[in-house]
Design an enzyme around this catalytic site. Sequence first.
Site, PDB file in Angstrom:
ATOM      1  NE  ARG A  26      -0.282  17.861 -20.456  1.00 15.38           N
ATOM      2  CZ  ARG A  26      -0.690  17.517 -21.666  1.00 15.38           C
ATOM      3  NH1 ARG A  26       0.163  17.506 -22.661  1.00 15.38           N
ATOM      4  NH2 ARG A  26      -1.941  17.174 -21.884  1.00 15.38           N
ATOM      5  CG  LEU A  34       5.278  26.728 -17.556  1.00 17.50           C
ATOM      6  CD1 LEU A  34       5.046  28.222 -17.387  1.00 17.50           C
ATOM      7  CD2 LEU A  34       6.513  26.300 -16.771  1.00 17.50           C
ATOM      8  CE  LYS A  35       1.893  20.481 -24.305  1.00 15.22           C
ATOM      9  NZ  LYS A  35       3.174  20.207 -24.978  1.00 15.22           N
ATOM     10  CE  LYS A  69      19.984  10.454 -21.282  1.00 14.36           C
ATOM     11  NZ  LYS A  69      18.623  10.143 -20.879  1.00 14.36           N
ATOM     12  N   GLY A  83      10.976   4.672 -40.551  1.00 11.31           N
ATOM     13  CA  GLY A  83       9.728   4.057 -40.092  1.00 11.31           C
ATOM     14  C   GLY A  83       8.521   4.950 -40.175  1.00 11.31           C
ATOM     15  CB  SER A  84       7.250   7.676 -38.137  1.00  6.67           C
ATOM     16  OG  SER A  84       8.378   8.491 -37.960  1.00  6.67           O
ATOM     17  CD1 TRP A 130      13.144   7.055 -23.158  1.00  5.19           C
ATOM     18  CD2 TRP A 130      12.220   6.743 -25.164  1.00  5.19           C
ATOM     19  NE1 TRP A 130      14.012   7.543 -24.100  1.00  5.19           N
ATOM     20  CE2 TRP A 130      13.482   7.369 -25.337  1.00  5.19           C
ATOM     21  CE3 TRP A 130      11.448   6.447 -26.304  1.00  5.19           C
ATOM     22  CZ2 TRP A 130      13.992   7.694 -26.598  1.00  5.19           C
ATOM     23  CZ3 TRP A 130      11.959   6.782 -27.557  1.00  5.19           C
ATOM     24  CH2 TRP A 130      13.213   7.401 -27.696  1.00  5.19           C
ATOM     25  CD  GLU A 176      21.231  12.690 -34.633  1.00  2.00           C
ATOM     26  OE1 GLU A 176      20.360  12.181 -33.899  1.00  2.00           O
ATOM     27  OE2 GLU A 176      21.952  13.629 -34.311  1.00  2.00           O
ATOM     28  CG  HIS A 215      16.660  16.328 -35.597  1.00  2.00           C
ATOM     29  ND1 HIS A 215      17.634  15.505 -36.099  1.00  2.00           N
ATOM     30  CD2 HIS A 215      16.013  15.627 -34.650  1.00  2.00           C
ATOM     31  CE1 HIS A 215      17.578  14.337 -35.465  1.00  2.00           C
ATOM     32  NE2 HIS A 215      16.605  14.394 -34.577  1.00  2.00           N
TER      33      HIS A 215
HETATM   34  N1  GLN Z   1      10.746   4.004 -36.076  1.00  2.00           N
HETATM   35  C1  GLN Z   1      10.702   5.227 -35.331  1.00  2.00           C
HETATM   36  C2  GLN Z   1      10.196   6.353 -36.218  1.00  2.00           C
HETATM   37  O1  GLN Z   1      10.498   6.355 -37.364  1.00  2.00           O
HETATM   38  C3  GLN Z   1      12.053   5.575 -34.794  1.00  2.00           C
HETATM   39  C4  GLN Z   1      12.027   6.857 -34.004  1.00  2.00           C
HETATM   40  C5  GLN Z   1      13.298   7.148 -33.246  1.00  2.00           C
HETATM   41  O2  GLN Z   1      14.354   6.726 -33.598  1.00  2.00           O
HETATM   42  N2  GLN Z   1      13.203   7.919 -32.201  1.00  2.00           N
HETATM   43  O3  GLN Z   1       9.508   7.238 -35.777  1.00  2.00           O
END
Ligand code: GLN
Length: 742
Positions: free
Chosen positions: A18, A20-21, A111, A421-422, A550, A654, A681
């Site tokens: 990585r 370049l990163k 994408k 969640g997070s 993923w 979203e 975001h």
């Molecule tokens: N539960 C995950 C979080 O809150 C969901 C993330 C996501 O939708 N990409 O991070």
Amino acid sequence: MTDIGTTVLGYPRIGPDRELKRALERFWAREIDQATLLRTGRDLRERTWRTLAAAGLDSVPSNTFSHYDHVLDTADLFGALPGRFGGLPPLDAYFAAARGGQDAPALELTKWFDTNYHYLVPELGPDTTFTLAGTKPLDEYLEAKALGIETRPVLLGPVTFLLLAKSTAPGFRPLELLDTLLPRYADLLRRLREAGAGWVQLDEPAFAADRTEAELNALIRAYHWLGKETARPKLLVTGSYGHLGRALGVLARAPIEALAVDLVSDESFVDAVAAEPALRDKEVLAGVVDGRNVWRTDPNRALGRAATLLGVAKSVSVATSCSLLHVPYDVEREHGLPPRVRGWLAFARQKVDEVVLLGRALRGEDVDLSPARQAVADRAAAGVRERSEAPEETARPPYAERAAAQRAVLGLPPLPTTTIGSFPQTTDVRKARAAHKAGKLDDAAYETAMRAEVERVVRLQEDLGLDVLVHGEPERNDMVQYFAERLTGFAATGHGWVQSYGSRCVRPPILFGDVSRPAPMTVRWARYAQSLTAKPVKGMLTGPVTILAWSFVRDDRPLAETARQVALAVRDEVRDLEAAGIRIIQVDEPALRELLPLRRSGHEEYLRWAVSAFRLATSGAAAATQIHTHLCYSEFGEILPAIDALDADVTSLEAARSKMAVLTELAEFGRGIGPGVYDIHSPRVPDAAEIGTLVRTAIGAVPAGRVWVNPDCGLKTRGYREVEAALRNLIAAVREVRAELA
Ligand code: GLN
Ligand code: ZN
């Protein structure tokens, strides 16, 4: 040599380590100067060219390098960056377009076909004029030549470039610019020819998707136009990521010299190619080495397919199905993989050798294919078992019945509030996780650190006044990797990085065998969080489709079957969470839309198995257990019925950026719905009035009794200050709206 011969359509560019990163991020942080950044790129290109030439490919591609993205490179090359990036030195304008600049928002990121790569969307309008503003393909061609390596410059094709762009004016289609763009491509081709280039590659992957008559006509027009140019290199046009449909006939009849076809994505495409009489005078590159998955190629199948075309085309060579951008660099560096699994794998470097070997075999040379055959046979012999006691997907009781049972158990207020969640991943959390992984922090100390974080997150949520709490996911590095590390049948690589966009790389797990869940994966954390509060804590799982999307997955079994295995593992976890007293369980499927096939004809079958996998994972839950799901995009379009069919009690998605435009699509949606009211975001903190407006919009479109209030997505990339402030405003807004309702 007049033919292209064996080749790869592209190669990874981020650097085996990585490089370049790192250089990009240091350059952006002003820790290194521009010359140092450019030198890093040059070194990486040189290494790639030398590697490919030494491996024995007949033709080596160039201009596959990019400082950020090859679609952005193309817009830049033709002087088509939006005006808001004007007035900056070229490289600064380029990075501003990629990442946003002072008062100039970045281009949209989206994408790249059905891969996990993301490109920057060019913005084109009726006023766009193209000029040959840059010389990147030419410079890189000459750079390689100076090293003694003759290369084939790779360009994004003009029609795909326009089809990938978005229009800046209503009613205008970027494709209308084709006639002004083609002369610039012709200029470039002429200059490449003058510099000595014998071949140029033009990528037209847009034709692996359904295309209109007008779009096919544009393809005809483009290649008749470019083909007629006299002062040009020979033209190779490629179509990757699927079968070309009617574009095959168009390209076969165009005055180009070679066509590369993807014979991996769609098994039946080889027959269409074999039946195309107009290929008689063309070289065909048979893309039989999968450019986007990590398995060694089955030489019998690959040669079988390539050989089918032998009498059909003027000549046939072996190539990859698409650029190798989508796979990691080198299996040789992976020492932590189970040895048997390692023997089944081919990353970019190995795929180059496969192309060379298969190319020689196709020419009738006596080469030893037995190691490849053995590897494929060994993988087949490792087989897969079906879980014999596997339950079938069962329909849950009707929603009304579930809703009543859940109301009785949960006793939530109207417009319940929750998060996805997070919570923010602090430096301390990341450090603790890394130290634990490296063996520098023992299990007990790690456990203590994570519990402290969970407690802090629970306290914060209680203090804020949220209704449904989460544990915050501090123990998760990544929402797929975390589960892959705890399921059998997955392997993690040490260096298997793949570019997602710009400097961002991911390391997808490899799903190689039977998937099962030897032990609970999340129960401990959920139970601990629930022990700290009387409010319901939501258990957090990643859904089967997202886990597949993923990861690198097996290519020797139908995806639907693999999804079923993963779903059964998730189902086990749902059951254990329920048994541990967790009353709400969220199964995230942010990638449901991502795996949607490029062609409409594949949609129904995909959605059928994807929905069925989700339902298999969740339908074992009791009526009183509330199942949530979360999706990360705001345009449902045709997948709305599939989302409905997931039958989740609550769906969050979203919506903030589109100002809840999604709600019009959701009016019919019969169950709980949580359109995001806080765009996570962006670091911006929305105030209570703004959030209140969104909540009121929501209850204007959907009965208030079904509306949940939550952010757009997980909070892990944000900082605590903004998150706390935003959630406070969210709660304040909801209290106000509740008062209005009462
Ligand atoms: N539960 C995950 C979080 O809150 C969901 C993330 C996501 O939708 N990409 O991070
Ligand atoms: Zn999300």
